[in-house]
Write a protein that holds these residues in place. Structure first.
Motif, mmCIF file in Angstrom:
data_model
loop_
_atom_site.group_PDB
_atom_site.id
_atom_site.type_symbol
_atom_site.label_atom_id
_atom_site.label_comp_id
_atom_site.label_asym_id
_atom_site.label_seq_id
_atom_site.Cartn_x
_atom_site.Cartn_y
_atom_site.Cartn_z
ATOM 1 N N ALA A 30 72.071 22.320 63.309
ATOM 2 C CA ALA A 30 72.278 20.917 63.685
ATOM 3 C C ALA A 30 73.755 20.562 63.780
ATOM 4 C CB ALA A 30 71.589 19.999 62.692
ATOM 5 N N CYS A 31 74.500 20.824 62.716
ATOM 6 C CA CYS A 31 75.891 20.363 62.683
ATOM 7 C C CYS A 31 76.914 21.489 62.813
ATOM 8 C CB CYS A 31 76.145 19.562 61.405
ATOM 9 S SG CYS A 31 76.162 20.543 59.884
ATOM 10 N N GLY A 32 76.487 22.751 62.721
ATOM 11 C CA GLY A 32 77.397 23.882 62.889
ATOM 12 C C GLY A 32 78.144 24.286 61.633
ATOM 13 N N ALA A 52 71.648 39.356 71.812
ATOM 14 C CA ALA A 52 72.980 38.833 71.497
ATOM 15 C C ALA A 52 73.511 38.121 72.734
ATOM 16 C CB ALA A 52 73.907 39.972 71.095
ATOM 17 N N PHE A 53 73.909 36.875 72.548
ATOM 18 C CA PHE A 53 74.429 36.048 73.636
ATOM 19 C C PHE A 53 75.780 35.476 73.244
ATOM 20 C CE2 PHE A 53 69.850 35.809 74.089
ATOM 21 C CZ PHE A 53 69.634 35.831 75.455
ATOM 22 N N VAL A 54 76.587 35.129 74.235
ATOM 23 C CA VAL A 54 77.774 34.330 73.965
ATOM 24 C C VAL A 54 77.246 32.982 73.475
ATOM 25 C CG1 VAL A 54 79.785 33.202 74.972
ATOM 26 C CG2 VAL A 54 79.186 35.533 75.662
ATOM 27 N N ASP A 55 77.783 32.516 72.364
ATOM 28 C CA ASP A 55 77.264 31.316 71.716
ATOM 29 C C ASP A 55 77.607 30.045 72.494
ATOM 30 O OD1 ASP A 55 76.140 29.753 69.579
ATOM 31 O OD2 ASP A 55 78.189 29.327 68.944
ATOM 32 N N PRO A 56 76.577 29.229 72.821
ATOM 33 C CA PRO A 56 76.830 27.977 73.524
ATOM 34 C C PRO A 56 77.134 26.800 72.594
ATOM 35 C CG PRO A 56 74.496 28.305 73.363
ATOM 36 C CD PRO A 56 75.154 29.516 72.727
ATOM 37 N N GLY A 57 77.017 27.021 71.284
ATOM 38 C CA GLY A 57 77.261 25.956 70.317
ATOM 39 C C GLY A 57 76.016 25.688 69.475
ATOM 40 N N HIS A 61 70.564 26.323 73.435
ATOM 41 C CA HIS A 61 69.997 27.606 73.849
ATOM 42 C C HIS A 61 70.954 28.293 74.823
ATOM 43 C CE1 HIS A 61 66.165 26.911 71.928
ATOM 44 N NE2 HIS A 61 66.197 25.677 72.402
ATOM 45 N N PRO A 62 71.258 29.569 74.572
ATOM 46 C CA PRO A 62 72.181 30.269 75.465
ATOM 47 C C PRO A 62 71.523 30.578 76.807
ATOM 48 C CG PRO A 62 71.432 31.735 73.716
ATOM 49 C CD PRO A 62 70.863 30.390 73.432
ATOM 50 N N PRO A 63 72.247 30.397 77.902
ATOM 51 C CA PRO A 63 71.698 30.754 79.210
ATOM 52 C C PRO A 63 71.590 32.273 79.359
ATOM 53 C CG PRO A 63 73.926 29.850 79.431
ATOM 54 C CD PRO A 63 73.562 29.780 77.986
ATOM 55 N N PRO A 64 70.622 32.736 80.147
ATOM 56 C CA PRO A 64 70.389 34.186 80.296
ATOM 57 C C PRO A 64 71.614 34.972 80.760
ATOM 58 C CG PRO A 64 68.655 32.926 81.379
ATOM 59 C CD PRO A 64 69.683 31.940 80.926
ATOM 60 N N GLU A 65 72.463 34.350 81.557
ATOM 61 C CA GLU A 65 73.620 35.079 82.097
ATOM 62 C C GLU A 65 74.682 35.369 81.047
ATOM 63 O OE1 GLU A 65 74.198 30.686 83.132
ATOM 64 O OE2 GLU A 65 72.556 32.110 83.229
ATOM 65 N N THR A 66 74.513 34.823 79.836
ATOM 66 C CA THR A 66 75.484 35.098 78.767
ATOM 67 C C THR A 66 75.014 36.217 77.834
ATOM 68 O OG1 THR A 66 74.592 33.388 77.299
ATOM 69 C CG2 THR A 66 76.337 32.714 78.838
ATOM 70 N N LEU A 67 73.948 36.919 78.221
ATOM 71 C CA LEU A 67 73.435 38.036 77.418
ATOM 72 C C LEU A 67 74.494 39.122 77.278
ATOM 73 C CD1 LEU A 67 70.929 39.350 75.995
ATOM 74 C CD2 LEU A 67 70.497 40.475 78.189
ATOM 75 N N VAL A 68 74.725 39.534 76.037
ATOM 76 C CA VAL A 68 75.660 40.617 75.737
ATOM 77 C C VAL A 68 74.893 41.926 75.582
ATOM 78 C CG1 VAL A 68 77.301 41.500 74.023
ATOM 79 C CG2 VAL A 68 77.320 39.075 74.644
ATOM 80 N N ARG A 91 75.923 34.801 69.397
ATOM 81 C CA ARG A 91 74.708 34.341 68.714
ATOM 82 C C ARG A 91 73.682 35.459 68.747
ATOM 83 N NH1 ARG A 91 71.570 29.461 69.592
ATOM 84 N NH2 ARG A 91 73.571 28.404 69.606
ATOM 85 N N LEU A 92 73.118 35.753 67.578
ATOM 86 C CA LEU A 92 72.043 36.740 67.457
ATOM 87 C C LEU A 92 70.726 35.992 67.360
ATOM 88 C CD1 LEU A 92 73.597 39.208 64.869
ATOM 89 C CD2 LEU A 92 73.709 39.288 67.361
#
Length: 98
Positions: A30-32, A52-57, A61-68, A91-92
């Motif tokens: 919620a607050c990080g 694993a995605f680049v974290d959107p905050g 939810h991370p968008p699919p194109e940020t998949l690591v 983000r895991l």
């Protein structure tokens, strides 16, 4: 989940797993706020399936194109470490078991 992992700032007990440089962090969704942190080296040898995605905050939810990477943490730990080495938050997200 128990209240031992509840956020001291907002009280929510929903966490997100983040890798930042060499740290593995559980943060409040919620607050990080950081709830607990350890070395990623302590976690990277697990067989748990995750994406694993680049974290959107926090809470987003991370968008699919940020998949690591996707797969057992043991097999994708190098890719995660490389992506997080410059300070990028990764983000895991655990994969659902069939």
């Amino acid at each position: 989940m128990n209240n031992m992992l509840a956020c001291t700032s907002c009280g929510l007990d929903k966490t997100e797993s983040i890798v930042h440089r060499g740290s593995y962090i559980l943060r409040c969704a919620a607050c990080g706020e950081t709830i607990v942190a350890t070395s990623f080296m302590a976690m990277h040898d697990l067989e748990h399936e995750c994406s694993a995605f680049v974290d959107p905050g926090p809470g987003k939810h991370p968008p699919p194109e940020t998949l690591v990477a996707r797969g057992p943490l043991r097999q994708i730990a190098t890719a995660i470490s490389a992506a997080a080495s410059d300070g990028t938050l990764i983000r895991l997200i655990p994969e659902a078991k069939d």
